[in-house]
Design a protein around this motif. Structure first.
Motif, PDB file in Angstrom:
ATOM      1  N   VAL A   1      -0.097  16.300  -5.329  1.00 19.22           N
ATOM      2  CA  VAL A   1      -0.561  15.417  -6.398  1.00 19.22           C
ATOM      3  C   VAL A   1      -1.692  14.523  -5.897  1.00 19.22           C
ATOM      4  O   VAL A   1      -2.706  14.325  -6.583  1.00 19.22           O
ATOM      5  CB  VAL A   1       0.605  14.565  -6.940  1.00 19.22           C
ATOM      6  CG1 VAL A   1       0.103  13.499  -7.902  1.00 19.22           C
ATOM      7  CG2 VAL A   1       1.634  15.451  -7.632  1.00 19.22           C
ATOM      8  N   LEU A   2      -1.547  13.994  -4.699  1.00 17.88           N
ATOM      9  CA  LEU A   2      -2.569  13.105  -4.146  1.00 17.88           C
ATOM     10  C   LEU A   2      -3.890  13.836  -3.897  1.00 17.88           C
ATOM     11  O   LEU A   2      -4.966  13.237  -3.991  1.00 17.88           O
ATOM     12  CB  LEU A   2      -2.066  12.460  -2.855  1.00 17.88           C
ATOM     13  CG  LEU A   2      -0.894  11.482  -3.018  1.00 17.88           C
ATOM     14  CD1 LEU A   2      -0.380  11.044  -1.661  1.00 17.88           C
ATOM     15  CD2 LEU A   2      -1.309  10.273  -3.852  1.00 17.88           C
TER      16      LEU A   2
ATOM     17  N   GLY B   1       0.814  -1.211   0.000  1.00 16.95           N
ATOM     18  CA  GLY B   1       0.000   0.000   0.000  1.00 16.95           C
ATOM     19  C   GLY B   1       0.848   1.262   0.000  1.00 16.95           C
ATOM     20  O   GLY B   1       0.464   2.280  -0.612  1.00 16.95           O
ATOM     21  N   PHE B   2       2.013   1.212   0.650  1.00 10.01           N
ATOM     22  CA  PHE B   2       2.961   2.331   0.585  1.00 10.01           C
ATOM     23  C   PHE B   2       3.385   2.541  -0.871  1.00 10.01           C
ATOM     24  O   PHE B   2       3.486   3.677  -1.334  1.00 10.01           O
ATOM     25  CB  PHE B   2       4.203   2.025   1.427  1.00 10.01           C
ATOM     26  CG  PHE B   2       3.999   1.955   2.915  1.00 10.01           C
ATOM     27  CD1 PHE B   2       2.947   1.259   3.477  1.00 10.01           C
ATOM     28  CD2 PHE B   2       4.894   2.567   3.769  1.00 10.01           C
ATOM     29  CE1 PHE B   2       2.776   1.183   4.849  1.00 10.01           C
ATOM     30  CE2 PHE B   2       4.747   2.506   5.140  1.00 10.01           C
ATOM     31  CZ  PHE B   2       3.672   1.804   5.683  1.00 10.01           C
ATOM     32  N   CYS B   3       3.632   1.418  -1.556  1.00 11.92           N
ATOM     33  CA  CYS B   3       4.043   1.501  -2.965  1.00 11.92           C
ATOM     34  C   CYS B   3       2.927   2.078  -3.831  1.00 11.92           C
ATOM     35  O   CYS B   3       3.191   2.856  -4.757  1.00 11.92           O
ATOM     36  CB  CYS B   3       4.452   0.116  -3.470  1.00 11.92           C
ATOM     37  SG  CYS B   3       5.894  -0.594  -2.630  1.00 11.92           S
ATOM     38  N   VAL B   4       1.675   1.712  -3.540  1.00  7.28           N
ATOM     39  CA  VAL B   4       0.557   2.247  -4.307  1.00  7.28           C
ATOM     40  C   VAL B   4       0.477   3.761  -4.156  1.00  7.28           C
ATOM     41  O   VAL B   4       0.323   4.500  -5.146  1.00  7.28           O
ATOM     42  CB  VAL B   4      -0.763   1.581  -3.883  1.00  7.28           C
ATOM     43  CG1 VAL B   4      -1.957   2.322  -4.484  1.00  7.28           C
ATOM     44  CG2 VAL B   4      -0.784   0.118  -4.314  1.00  7.28           C
ATOM     45  N   LEU B   5       0.592   4.261  -2.933  1.00  7.28           N
ATOM     46  CA  LEU B   5       0.513   5.711  -2.730  1.00  7.28           C
ATOM     47  C   LEU B   5       1.713   6.421  -3.334  1.00  7.28           C
ATOM     48  O   LEU B   5       1.595   7.548  -3.824  1.00  7.28           O
ATOM     49  CB  LEU B   5       0.386   6.027  -1.236  1.00  7.28           C
ATOM     50  CG  LEU B   5      -1.008   5.751  -0.660  1.00  7.28           C
ATOM     51  CD1 LEU B   5      -1.012   5.904   0.844  1.00  7.28           C
ATOM     52  CD2 LEU B   5      -2.043   6.671  -1.283  1.00  7.28           C
ATOM     53  N   ARG B   6       2.861   5.779  -3.331  1.00  2.00           N
ATOM     54  CA  ARG B   6       4.011   6.343  -4.035  1.00  2.00           C
ATOM     55  C   ARG B   6       3.740   6.400  -5.536  1.00  2.00           C
ATOM     56  O   ARG B   6       4.042   7.398  -6.200  1.00  2.00           O
ATOM     57  CB  ARG B   6       5.260   5.513  -3.747  1.00  2.00           C
ATOM     58  CG  ARG B   6       6.456   5.848  -4.638  1.00  2.00           C
ATOM     59  CD  ARG B   6       6.946   7.269  -4.459  1.00  2.00           C
ATOM     60  NE  ARG B   6       7.971   7.591  -5.460  1.00  2.00           N
ATOM     61  CZ  ARG B   6       8.583   8.764  -5.547  1.00  2.00           C
ATOM     62  NH1 ARG B   6       8.276   9.725  -4.704  1.00  2.00           N
ATOM     63  NH2 ARG B   6       9.495   8.970  -6.474  1.00  2.00           N
ATOM     64  N   TYR B   7       3.145   5.344  -6.079  1.00  2.00           N
ATOM     65  CA  TYR B   7       2.828   5.282  -7.512  1.00  2.00           C
ATOM     66  C   TYR B   7       1.847   6.405  -7.868  1.00  2.00           C
ATOM     67  O   TYR B   7       2.006   7.105  -8.882  1.00  2.00           O
ATOM     68  CB  TYR B   7       2.222   3.925  -7.851  1.00  2.00           C
ATOM     69  CG  TYR B   7       2.625   3.349  -9.190  1.00  2.00           C
ATOM     70  CD1 TYR B   7       2.701   4.144 -10.330  1.00  2.00           C
ATOM     71  CD2 TYR B   7       2.917   1.996  -9.318  1.00  2.00           C
ATOM     72  CE1 TYR B   7       3.073   3.599 -11.561  1.00  2.00           C
ATOM     73  CE2 TYR B   7       3.292   1.449 -10.543  1.00  2.00           C
ATOM     74  CZ  TYR B   7       3.365   2.250 -11.655  1.00  2.00           C
ATOM     75  OH  TYR B   7       3.729   1.722 -12.868  1.00  2.00           O
TER      76      TYR B   7
ATOM     77  N   LEU C   1      -6.657   9.022   4.258  1.00  2.00           N
ATOM     78  CA  LEU C   1      -7.870   8.912   3.441  1.00  2.00           C
ATOM     79  C   LEU C   1      -8.458  10.280   3.135  1.00  2.00           C
ATOM     80  O   LEU C   1      -8.989  10.512   2.042  1.00  2.00           O
ATOM     81  CB  LEU C   1      -8.912   8.047   4.165  1.00  2.00           C
ATOM     82  CG  LEU C   1      -8.568   6.560   4.322  1.00  2.00           C
ATOM     83  CD1 LEU C   1      -9.595   5.865   5.213  1.00  2.00           C
ATOM     84  CD2 LEU C   1      -8.477   5.866   2.982  1.00  2.00           C
ATOM     85  N   ALA C   2      -8.337  11.204   4.085  1.00  2.00           N
ATOM     86  CA  ALA C   2      -8.881  12.547   3.888  1.00  2.00           C
ATOM     87  C   ALA C   2      -8.015  13.396   2.958  1.00  2.00           C
ATOM     88  O   ALA C   2      -8.457  14.442   2.489  1.00  2.00           O
ATOM     89  CB  ALA C   2      -9.021  13.252   5.239  1.00  2.00           C
ATOM     90  N   GLN C   3      -6.797  12.923   2.673  1.00  2.68           N
ATOM     91  CA  GLN C   3      -5.865  13.717   1.866  1.00  2.68           C
ATOM     92  C   GLN C   3      -5.728  13.220   0.428  1.00  2.68           C
ATOM     93  O   GLN C   3      -5.037  13.855  -0.369  1.00  2.68           O
ATOM     94  CB  GLN C   3      -4.476  13.699   2.516  1.00  2.68           C
ATOM     95  CG  GLN C   3      -4.431  14.340   3.903  1.00  2.68           C
ATOM     96  CD  GLN C   3      -3.051  14.219   4.525  1.00  2.68           C
ATOM     97  OE1 GLN C   3      -2.082  14.845   4.082  1.00  2.68           O
ATOM     98  NE2 GLN C   3      -2.924  13.397   5.550  1.00  2.68           N
ATOM     99  N   VAL C   4      -6.365  12.106   0.099  1.00  3.15           N
ATOM    100  CA  VAL C   4      -6.218  11.521  -1.234  1.00  3.15           C
ATOM    101  C   VAL C   4      -7.564  11.584  -1.956  1.00  3.15           C
ATOM    102  O   VAL C   4      -8.547  10.991  -1.500  1.00  3.15           O
ATOM    103  CB  VAL C   4      -5.723  10.064  -1.161  1.00  3.15           C
ATOM    104  CG1 VAL C   4      -5.549   9.492  -2.570  1.00  3.15           C
ATOM    105  CG2 VAL C   4      -4.397   9.988  -0.397  1.00  3.15           C
ATOM    106  N   ALA C   5      -7.588  12.281  -3.056  1.00  7.05           N
ATOM    107  CA  ALA C   5      -8.817  12.388  -3.845  1.00  7.05           C
ATOM    108  C   ALA C   5      -9.136  11.069  -4.531  1.00  7.05           C
ATOM    109  O   ALA C   5      -8.241  10.262  -4.817  1.00  7.05           O
ATOM    110  CB  ALA C   5      -8.672  13.493  -4.891  1.00  7.05           C
TER     111      ALA C   5
END
Length: 428
Positions: free
Chosen positions: A360-361, A145-151, A388-392
């Protein structure tokens, strides 16, 4: 390139030569291994890819033994790509021997290239090689999941959809804050364990007292200390883990003419349940996965020192620890011992680059669905809510049904629900 039939699947192996340092792509390279899976009846179809980022850091991708779980669901519409993240599995694996020819500064520089940022760069290079400019879908479990948010921060244009299970990290919080929170979750799991298995309280305390008073060696000749015994608490945070730990404890001590002695079956079980010797990259990089412009400085160790219930004293109740790395582990585990200087150097390293781009997120265009486990011992739920509140464009399924490894236990249902959530389909 040959296809192989394995476990009701068609598999294809890929090997890629990629830069160690993407800022110096003309210099040293490493190999990244990936295994492609496909439904045998759709092997000739043009299917999109779903790329899986496994948990860790420092563990190779799963090796399927049977068709089932989340893979079975994914194969209905995707080719699945299982990446051995750099340094793991068949991807130029890291161990003491592979680092022996490097100086300490070279080792630090090399290990610094093995976090989520470069795992994602590897994935991007592989995507371009396999499908050119076409996007693909990604799924990350735990550290994945860390990798997904980095992606999503680095190359959202390369993604069609994204999925996360048990791994919504904080975008800004330090390793100290992470461990201050997760130690409390470990304390909760200890209370639940001893409440559920009342006999375990006396068993654990008697084992700890015995280890404190006697020199007990594991089958590999290494000493089983109380601190090492406490590490078994890692299993309190996974499905079937508490049961496994209880069954191990109940056969730990055997009666003898001289009093209780340690059962060899217990010692073999301890070795099987603690894999720090076989996956050294996990211990080396576990704290650095949180670092952004600061050093961890053995955060878990420092936080633990302020929590006396986790610092065993004879005559006091034993409290198991969780997914934390401590400096003494590089003295007590044989395969970590040669890496002790490297571990200290990484703990002191402060110039780690940022992993996520909140800007970007905040305008993320990629549909993302996440399974967030509210009782997760490894990922602080309150910090996940902050992210969760910071990622559109991120939809969350909050549930207490599963522990951290839910996707291993009920993967078909979890991935199916997330796919429906992402696509606005009706949930049952």
């Amino acid at each position: 390139m040959h296809d192989t039939a394995v476990a009701g699947l068609i598999t294809r192996e890929h090997r890629f030569q990629l830069p160690v340092d993407y800022d110096q792509p003309q210099d040293e390279t490493l190999e990244v291994f990936a295994r492609e899976l496909c439904d045998p009846v759709r092997v000739n179809d043009e299917l999109p890819y779903l790329v899986f980022f496994q948990g860790g850091p420092g563990f190779g991708a799963m090796r399927p033994l049977a068709r089932g779980g989340w893979i079975d669901r994914a194969l209905q519409e995707y080719r699945v790509l299982l990446l051995d993240q750099r340094g793991t599995g068949l991807s130029t694996p890291i161990h003491a021997g592979s680092l022996a020819t490097m100086s300490l500064s070279q080792q630090v520089a090399y290990l610094s290239q093995h976090r989520a940022d470069n795992i994602v760069r590897d994935a991007e290079a592989i995507r371009c090689h396999l499908i050119g400019d076409a996007p693909w879908t990604i799924l990350g479990q735990s550290f994945g999941g860390f990798c997904v948010l980095r992606y999503l921060s680095y190359a959202p244009q390369s993604l069609t959809e994204a999925y996360i299970t048990g791994g919504i990290p904080s975008l800004q919080r330090s390793a100290d804050e992470v461990y201050q929170a997760t130690f409390q979750r470990v304390a909760d799991k200890n209370r639940a364990f001893f409440l559920r298995f009342p006999k375990a309280r006396g068993m654990a305390d008697r084992i700890a007292a015995y280890l404190d008073q006697h020199r007990v060696c594991l089958p590999d000749g290494e000493r089983l200390t109380v601190e090492r015994f406490q590490l078994l608490g890692l299993h309190l945070g996974v499905e079937e883990g508490p049961e496994t730990l209880y069954y191990l404890l109940e056969q730990a001590l055997l009666p003898s003419a001289a009093g209780e002695v340690i059962n060899p079956v217990f010692l073999h079980g301890v070795m099987q349940m603690l894999d720090y010797d076989t996956n050294p990259l996990f211990s080396l990089l576990h704290e650095p996965i949180y670092n952004q412009q600061q050093a961890s400085d053995w955060a878990a160790h420092r936080v633990r020192q302020g929590l006396p219930q986790f610092c065993y004293q004879p005559g006091q109740p034993l409290c198991f620890t969780g997914e934390m790395i401590f400096p003494w582990m590089f003295e007590q585990f044989a395969q970590l011992r040669p890496l002790q200087s490297l571990a200290h150097a990484l703990a002191c390293k402060a110039d780690w680059p940022s992993l996520y781009d909140p800007g970007v997120l905040a305008v993320n265009p990629v549909p993302v669905a996440a399974a967030v486990y509210t009782d997760d011992m490894f990922v602080e739920y309150a910090y996940s809510e902050e992210t969760l509140a910071q990622v559109a464009n991120l939809k969350a399924w909050r549930t207490s049904e599963y522990e951290h490894n839910g996707i291993r236990m009920d993967g078909y249902r979890i991935l199916d629900r997330l796919i429906k959530l992402n696509r606005g389909q009706r949930l049952r």
